[in-house]
Write a protein that holds these residues in place. Sequence first.
Motif, PDB file in Angstrom:
ATOM      1  N   HIS A  76      46.910  98.745  17.016  1.00 45.60           N
ATOM      2  CA  HIS A  76      47.410  98.083  18.226  1.00 45.60           C
ATOM      3  C   HIS A  76      48.736  97.385  17.947  1.00 45.60           C
ATOM      4  CE1 HIS A  76      43.941  99.000  20.599  1.00 45.60           C
ATOM      5  NE2 HIS A  76      43.104  98.282  19.877  1.00 45.60           N
ATOM      6  N   CYS A 110      52.718  98.300  19.366  1.00 45.94           N
ATOM      7  CA  CYS A 110      53.601  97.379  20.095  1.00 45.94           C
ATOM      8  C   CYS A 110      55.016  97.404  19.530  1.00 45.94           C
ATOM      9  CB  CYS A 110      53.032  95.963  20.034  1.00 45.94           C
ATOM     10  SG  CYS A 110      51.513  95.736  20.990  1.00 45.94           S
ATOM     11  N   LEU A 119      54.986  98.005  28.812  1.00 45.36           N
ATOM     12  CA  LEU A 119      53.591  97.575  28.860  1.00 45.36           C
ATOM     13  C   LEU A 119      52.659  98.763  29.108  1.00 45.36           C
ATOM     14  CD1 LEU A 119      54.031  94.275  30.903  1.00 45.36           C
ATOM     15  CD2 LEU A 119      53.484  94.480  28.465  1.00 45.36           C
ATOM     16  N   TRP A 171      48.714  98.233  27.859  1.00 45.61           N
ATOM     17  CA  TRP A 171      48.311  96.917  28.375  1.00 45.61           C
ATOM     18  C   TRP A 171      47.560  97.094  29.682  1.00 45.61           C
ATOM     19  CZ3 TRP A 171      50.101  93.565  32.476  1.00 45.61           C
ATOM     20  CH2 TRP A 171      49.662  92.233  32.342  1.00 45.61           C
ATOM     21  N   LEU A 220      52.626  88.803  23.933  1.00 47.30           N
ATOM     22  CA  LEU A 220      51.412  89.624  23.903  1.00 47.30           C
ATOM     23  C   LEU A 220      50.403  89.049  22.918  1.00 47.30           C
ATOM     24  CD1 LEU A 220      53.398  92.935  23.580  1.00 47.30           C
ATOM     25  CD2 LEU A 220      51.994  92.381  25.576  1.00 47.30           C
ATOM     26  N   LEU A 277      44.174  95.046  22.856  1.00 46.39           N
ATOM     27  CA  LEU A 277      45.388  94.478  23.423  1.00 46.39           C
ATOM     28  C   LEU A 277      44.929  93.645  24.615  1.00 46.39           C
ATOM     29  CD1 LEU A 277      48.440  94.441  23.074  1.00 46.39           C
ATOM     30  CD2 LEU A 277      48.575  96.411  24.588  1.00 46.39           C
ATOM     31  N   PRO A 320      44.448  91.294  27.885  1.00 52.90           N
ATOM     32  CA  PRO A 320      45.148  91.373  29.172  1.00 52.90           C
ATOM     33  C   PRO A 320      45.972  90.141  29.510  1.00 52.90           C
ATOM     34  CG  PRO A 320      42.799  90.971  29.511  1.00 52.90           C
ATOM     35  CD  PRO A 320      42.982  91.230  28.050  1.00 52.90           C
ATOM     36  N   LEU A 328      49.154  87.732  29.297  1.00 49.86           N
ATOM     37  CA  LEU A 328      50.566  88.008  29.023  1.00 49.86           C
ATOM     38  C   LEU A 328      51.402  86.793  29.397  1.00 49.86           C
ATOM     39  CD1 LEU A 328      52.747  90.272  28.332  1.00 49.86           C
ATOM     40  CD2 LEU A 328      52.961  90.526  30.814  1.00 49.86           C
TER      41      LEU A 328
END
Length: 313
Positions: A130, A134, A174, A179, A204, A210, A212, A214
């Motif tokens: 993950h 990113c 995203l 995401w 993040l 990942l 949720p 933000l």
Amino acid sequence: MPRSMADFLGFECRLGEGNSQTDCAINLTADGARFLAGHHDQQVPDALRTESWRRVQRFYRAWGETREPAYVDAGATWLEFDSTSDEPRPNLLFGYWPGKKDIRRPLPWLVESIIPMLLGTPVTQAFQSHLLRCFDACPPGTDDFQVGLMIARPIQAVRLCVFDIAPDAAPAYLERIGWKGPLDEVRHLLEVLAPHADLMGLHLDVGEQLYPQLGLEPGFVAGPWARQPHLEPRWHRQFEQLVRLGLCTPAKREALMRWVGHQRAPVGSRDEDLVLLRGLSHMKVVLRAGAPSQAKAYFGIAHRPLMAVDGAV
């Protein structure tokens, strides 16, 4: 801690109605980094010899070994403290620029060494996957990150802040990283806030999934003391938008505007050679799954030597 350990003390406050929780943070100097690494004339006190602080010590030793001269960029590191904690357990945040060849901190150093060390446990393959996704999904030229390890909190995750992505490219980024949060809300906030900023940072939370949640940070390119509200009118427009969205109370907006200024330390005190600068750093809007969005402001105090010019201060 020695007074020379930090030259900026920061605060984080919630801007909504009825939430007065305020956390604090210190911006490390090179002297502070040496102190925490155990490379200082002053010994680390017993109160800072807990397991959390030992992880911070190991981090600063590794940080100093990867740059010449050692600790020249210690100012890119912060210790943050939650006001809800019963003891001063630190969270650690640090700037990260994997593309800079003169800094020996490649992605394997971060993902395979530093993050497991700070979390106090090996990270799984899913966690690494993950996190690497990113980084890999960033548009070409993206090389300005901040990495946060919330050591004081019971969560095995990394706060990854990405600052080089253009606002209109953020939703697609995203989507690429998978995401699962509300993209329509992200697009709306970008439309509202991006015109009043030079950049929009994405905050993040990355771990076994990942998450949720933000954070969106509207920021300015100039250094903090060149972008205070009397020099940067877009502060006022950012606040106006947050008040309009119901994320900031007018009273807190006015209090933060009044915070900005400076004062000289009392004559005759041990600090009489210092000026204290009060300023704003940035704001952030946090989107949370199943909960209303929340806005936060970051502000603080810096101390600087008193400089006399033609007899005037």
